[in-house]
Motif scaffolding. Structure first.
Motif, PDB file in Angstrom:
ATOM      1  N   ALA A 121       0.739  -1.101  -0.116  1.00 53.87           N
ATOM      2  CA  ALA A 121      -0.021   0.048  -0.110  1.00 53.87           C
ATOM      3  C   ALA A 121       0.798   1.289   0.046  1.00 53.87           C
ATOM      4  O   ALA A 121       0.535   2.218  -0.433  1.00 53.87           O
ATOM      5  CB  ALA A 121      -1.031  -0.144   1.361  1.00 53.87           C
ATOM      6  N   LYS A 122       1.911   1.219   0.570  1.00 55.22           N
ATOM      7  CA  LYS A 122       2.953   2.487   0.845  1.00 55.22           C
ATOM      8  C   LYS A 122       3.274   2.824  -0.756  1.00 55.22           C
ATOM      9  O   LYS A 122       3.807   4.073  -0.894  1.00 55.22           O
ATOM     10  CB  LYS A 122       4.253   2.158   1.518  1.00 55.22           C
ATOM     11  CG  LYS A 122       3.782   2.000   3.131  1.00 55.22           C
ATOM     12  CD  LYS A 122       3.348   3.542   3.531  1.00 55.22           C
ATOM     13  CE  LYS A 122       2.798   3.339   4.927  1.00 55.22           C
ATOM     14  NZ  LYS A 122       2.484   4.993   5.458  1.00 55.22           N
ATOM     15  N   VAL A 123       3.477   1.706  -1.531  1.00 56.64           N
ATOM     16  CA  VAL A 123       3.906   2.206  -2.865  1.00 56.64           C
ATOM     17  C   VAL A 123       2.931   2.887  -3.645  1.00 56.64           C
ATOM     18  O   VAL A 123       3.189   3.613  -4.658  1.00 56.64           O
ATOM     19  CB  VAL A 123       4.366   0.706  -3.791  1.00 56.64           C
ATOM     20  CG1 VAL A 123       5.080   1.033  -4.933  1.00 56.64           C
ATOM     21  CG2 VAL A 123       5.274   0.300  -2.960  1.00 56.64           C
ATOM     22  N   SER A 124       1.561   2.798  -3.345  1.00 53.14           N
ATOM     23  CA  SER A 124       0.363   3.480  -4.045  1.00 53.14           C
ATOM     24  C   SER A 124       0.364   2.946  -5.318  1.00 53.14           C
ATOM     25  O   SER A 124       0.519   3.629  -6.542  1.00 53.14           O
ATOM     26  CB  SER A 124       0.506   5.064  -3.873  1.00 53.14           C
ATOM     27  OG  SER A 124       0.625   5.413  -2.458  1.00 53.14           O
ATOM     28  N   PRO A 125       0.387   1.523  -5.676  1.00 54.02           N
ATOM     29  CA  PRO A 125       0.169   1.197  -7.095  1.00 54.02           C
ATOM     30  C   PRO A 125      -1.037   1.520  -7.730  1.00 54.02           C
ATOM     31  O   PRO A 125      -2.135   1.534  -7.091  1.00 54.02           O
ATOM     32  CB  PRO A 125       0.309  -0.286  -6.835  1.00 54.02           C
ATOM     33  CG  PRO A 125      -0.207  -0.483  -5.601  1.00 54.02           C
ATOM     34  CD  PRO A 125      -0.042   0.747  -4.599  1.00 54.02           C
ATOM     35  N   PRO A 126      -0.898   1.973  -9.165  1.00 51.56           N
ATOM     36  CA  PRO A 126      -2.182   2.136  -9.922  1.00 51.56           C
ATOM     37  C   PRO A 126      -2.650   0.973 -10.031  1.00 51.56           C
ATOM     38  O   PRO A 126      -2.281  -0.314  -9.861  1.00 51.56           O
ATOM     39  CB  PRO A 126      -1.363   2.515 -11.271  1.00 51.56           C
ATOM     40  CG  PRO A 126      -0.138   2.968 -10.948  1.00 51.56           C
ATOM     41  CD  PRO A 126       0.444   2.238  -9.805  1.00 51.56           C
ATOM     42  N   ALA A 127      -3.846   0.915 -10.600  1.00 55.83           N
ATOM     43  CA  ALA A 127      -4.755  -0.344 -10.701  1.00 55.83           C
ATOM     44  C   ALA A 127      -4.470  -1.540 -11.572  1.00 55.83           C
ATOM     45  O   ALA A 127      -4.398  -2.711 -11.374  1.00 55.83           O
ATOM     46  CB  ALA A 127      -6.287   0.118 -11.336  1.00 55.83           C
ATOM     47  N   ASP A 128      -3.302  -0.936 -12.659  1.00 63.30           N
ATOM     48  CA  ASP A 128      -2.835  -2.001 -13.517  1.00 63.30           C
ATOM     49  C   ASP A 128      -1.599  -2.713 -13.090  1.00 63.30           C
ATOM     50  O   ASP A 128      -0.993  -3.216 -14.037  1.00 63.30           O
ATOM     51  CB  ASP A 128      -3.038  -1.400 -14.666  1.00 63.30           C
ATOM     52  CG  ASP A 128      -1.831  -0.143 -14.909  1.00 63.30           C
ATOM     53  OD1 ASP A 128      -1.583   0.164 -13.761  1.00 63.30           O
ATOM     54  OD2 ASP A 128      -1.423   0.230 -15.866  1.00 63.30           O
ATOM     55  N   THR A 129      -1.221  -2.536 -11.888  1.00 60.62           N
ATOM     56  CA  THR A 129       0.039  -2.835 -11.408  1.00 60.62           C
ATOM     57  C   THR A 129       0.025  -4.373 -11.125  1.00 60.62           C
ATOM     58  O   THR A 129      -1.002  -4.782 -10.612  1.00 60.62           O
ATOM     59  CB  THR A 129       0.443  -2.088 -10.007  1.00 60.62           C
ATOM     60  OG1 THR A 129       0.503  -0.807 -10.224  1.00 60.62           O
ATOM     61  CG2 THR A 129       1.924  -2.595  -9.363  1.00 60.62           C
ATOM     62  N   VAL A 130       1.046  -5.120 -11.302  1.00 52.61           N
ATOM     63  CA  VAL A 130       1.062  -6.483 -10.926  1.00 52.61           C
ATOM     64  C   VAL A 130       2.465  -6.555  -9.966  1.00 52.61           C
ATOM     65  O   VAL A 130       3.491  -5.933  -9.947  1.00 52.61           O
ATOM     66  CB  VAL A 130       1.445  -7.475 -12.036  1.00 52.61           C
ATOM     67  CG1 VAL A 130       0.322  -7.480 -13.073  1.00 52.61           C
ATOM     68  CG2 VAL A 130       2.564  -7.249 -12.788  1.00 52.61           C
ATOM     69  N   VAL A 131       2.130  -7.552  -9.097  1.00 52.42           N
ATOM     70  CA  VAL A 131       3.348  -8.187  -8.105  1.00 52.42           C
ATOM     71  C   VAL A 131       4.039  -9.175  -8.700  1.00 52.42           C
ATOM     72  O   VAL A 131       3.768 -10.139  -9.282  1.00 52.42           O
ATOM     73  CB  VAL A 131       2.860  -8.654  -7.016  1.00 52.42           C
ATOM     74  CG1 VAL A 131       3.926  -9.146  -6.074  1.00 52.42           C
ATOM     75  CG2 VAL A 131       2.179  -7.253  -6.130  1.00 52.42           C
ATOM     76  N   VAL A 132       5.404  -8.885  -8.756  1.00 56.18           N
ATOM     77  CA  VAL A 132       6.539  -9.919  -9.534  1.00 56.18           C
ATOM     78  C   VAL A 132       7.143 -10.683  -8.393  1.00 56.18           C
ATOM     79  O   VAL A 132       8.149  -9.698  -7.651  1.00 56.18           O
ATOM     80  CB  VAL A 132       7.280  -9.157 -10.463  1.00 56.18           C
ATOM     81  CG1 VAL A 132       8.218 -10.313 -11.123  1.00 56.18           C
ATOM     82  CG2 VAL A 132       6.483  -8.619 -11.605  1.00 56.18           C
ATOM     83  N   PRO A 133       6.934 -11.731  -7.888  1.00 55.19           N
ATOM     84  CA  PRO A 133       7.831 -12.655  -6.825  1.00 55.19           C
ATOM     85  C   PRO A 133       9.247 -12.860  -7.578  1.00 55.19           C
ATOM     86  O   PRO A 133       9.474 -13.002  -8.594  1.00 55.19           O
ATOM     87  CB  PRO A 133       7.072 -13.626  -6.713  1.00 55.19           C
ATOM     88  CG  PRO A 133       6.313 -14.020  -7.704  1.00 55.19           C
ATOM     89  CD  PRO A 133       6.055 -12.672  -8.643  1.00 55.19           C
ATOM     90  N   LEU A 134      10.326 -12.581  -6.741  1.00 54.16           N
ATOM     91  CA  LEU A 134      11.571 -13.228  -7.082  1.00 54.16           C
ATOM     92  C   LEU A 134      11.593 -14.576  -7.129  1.00 54.16           C
ATOM     93  O   LEU A 134      10.866 -15.411  -6.459  1.00 54.16           O
ATOM     94  CB  LEU A 134      12.520 -12.798  -6.022  1.00 54.16           C
ATOM     95  CG  LEU A 134      13.430 -11.731  -6.394  1.00 54.16           C
ATOM     96  CD1 LEU A 134      12.630 -10.232  -6.262  1.00 54.16           C
ATOM     97  CD2 LEU A 134      14.327 -11.481  -5.314  1.00 54.16           C
ATOM     98  N   PRO A 135      12.283 -15.055  -7.979  1.00 58.83           N
ATOM     99  CA  PRO A 135      12.370 -16.456  -8.512  1.00 58.83           C
ATOM    100  C   PRO A 135      12.916 -17.344  -7.509  1.00 58.83           C
ATOM    101  O   PRO A 135      13.976 -16.800  -6.811  1.00 58.83           O
ATOM    102  CB  PRO A 135      13.313 -16.656  -9.838  1.00 58.83           C
ATOM    103  CG  PRO A 135      13.941 -15.397 -10.036  1.00 58.83           C
ATOM    104  CD  PRO A 135      13.338 -14.370  -9.304  1.00 58.83           C
ATOM    105  N   THR A 136      12.647 -18.452  -7.378  1.00 60.89           N
ATOM    106  CA  THR A 136      13.421 -19.533  -6.350  1.00 60.89           C
ATOM    107  C   THR A 136      14.194 -20.288  -6.779  1.00 60.89           C
ATOM    108  O   THR A 136      14.187 -20.925  -8.053  1.00 60.89           O
ATOM    109  CB  THR A 136      12.275 -19.918  -5.380  1.00 60.89           C
ATOM    110  OG1 THR A 136      11.427 -19.417  -4.858  1.00 60.89           O
ATOM    111  CG2 THR A 136      12.817 -21.133  -4.421  1.00 60.89           C
ATOM    112  N   SER A 137      15.417 -20.539  -6.230  1.00 60.27           N
ATOM    113  CA  SER A 137      16.484 -21.426  -6.988  1.00 60.27           C
ATOM    114  C   SER A 137      16.011 -23.106  -6.955  1.00 60.27           C
ATOM    115  O   SER A 137      15.183 -23.239  -6.151  1.00 60.27           O
ATOM    116  CB  SER A 137      17.789 -21.266  -6.081  1.00 60.27           C
ATOM    117  OG  SER A 137      17.565 -21.843  -4.806  1.00 60.27           O
ATOM    118  N   ARG A 138      16.464 -23.452  -7.776  1.00 56.02           N
ATOM    119  CA  ARG A 138      16.006 -25.098  -7.941  1.00 56.02           C
ATOM    120  C   ARG A 138      16.300 -25.990  -6.719  1.00 56.02           C
ATOM    121  O   ARG A 138      15.787 -26.333  -6.123  1.00 56.02           O
ATOM    122  CB  ARG A 138      16.932 -25.863  -9.163  1.00 56.02           C
ATOM    123  CG  ARG A 138      16.126 -25.257 -10.604  1.00 56.02           C
ATOM    124  CD  ARG A 138      17.021 -25.901 -11.747  1.00 56.02           C
ATOM    125  NE  ARG A 138      16.500 -25.562 -12.698  1.00 56.02           N
ATOM    126  CZ  ARG A 138      16.926 -25.964 -13.966  1.00 56.02           C
ATOM    127  NH1 ARG A 138      17.919 -26.903 -14.069  1.00 56.02           N
ATOM    128  NH2 ARG A 138      16.695 -25.472 -15.189  1.00 56.02           N
TER     129      ARG A 138
END
Length: 232
Positions: free
Chosen positions: A100-117
């Motif tokens: 919420a602190k980032v104040s994202p616009p409605a079209d924003t997506v969250v991108v999780p960091l990839p996990t190592s194998r």
């Protein structure tokens, strides 16, 4: 059944049933016969802190919902190392407070960091993905691992940056507004690399969020002294 619904409905019921056949203890303090006691729930109330990411062009804020210490650190470790994914719900308020602190616009997506194998084989699940599914925004897995990296533990800040440099790639990100997500930030090197990869693919990076930040990296939202401007 969606993972979030499974965690909300099924896992708590299973946890309660398991208390009949094996000991259960609080993930925050070790109290008996409870997944998370009321005192530890209270300790996980959000206290968002903001940092700027060093080495990243432009103002990319990093918001963290908690300090990685005490109850928060023990709960996160229980999720990551002990397989106690039912505790993720207790971290959700802090994570969403950071988003919420980032104040994202409605079209924003969250991108999780990839996990190592290796981490995925060890745990059987991806912690950033599980956390991202709890946020108030759509999730897009736009990051992939481009090469193997060494364990970051024990490395200096510069060694961490060198270790993860050019270790990620991104596709299908052009023009998309994104917030990068991880569980904990220490030096910020991995988030910095993720932002580089996303920007190289044309994404508009609005910010980064984590559940917690290590104490030496975290600072209060309200601090305005020169010390609070120290970059990670």
């Amino acid at each position: 059944m969606p993972l979030t619904l499974f965690d909300d409905l099924v896992r708590p019921a299973l946890a309660q049933a398991l208390t009949l056949v094996m000991p259960v203890e609080c993930g925050g303090c070790g109290a008996a016969d409870v997944n998370l006691c009321e005192r530890c729930v209270d300790e996980l109330r959000p206290h968002p802190s903001r940092r700027a990411l060093a080495g990243v062009d432009g103002d990319v804020p990093l918001w963290s919902g908690l300090r990685f210490e005490g109850v928060a650190a023990r709960v996160i470790r229980a999720v990551k190392e002990d397989g106690r994914t039912s505790l993720i719900s207790s971290l959700t308020p802090a994570l969403n407070a950071a988003v919420a602190k980032v104040s994202p616009p409605a079209d924003t997506v969250v991108v999780p960091l990839p996990t190592s194998r290796a981490a995925y084989r060890r745990r059987g699940y991806r912690v950033p993905d599980r956390l991202a599914a709890r946020t108030t925004l759509p999730v897009a897995r736009l990051l992939r691992t481009a090469r193997r990296t060494a364990d970051q533990r024990g490395l200096t800040i510069m060694q961490r940056r060198e270790n993860v440099s050019l270790s990620m790639r991104s596709m299908d990100a052009a023009g998309r507004r994104v917030i990068v997500l991880d569980d904990v930030v220490t030096t910020g090197a991995t988030l910095q690399e993720a932002i580089r990869a996303l920007r190289s693919a044309g994404a508009i990076v609005l910010g980064a969020v984590t559940v917690a930040a290590t104490p030496r990296q975290a600072s209060s939202e309200y601090q305005t002294s020169a010390k609070s401007e120290r970059r990670i």
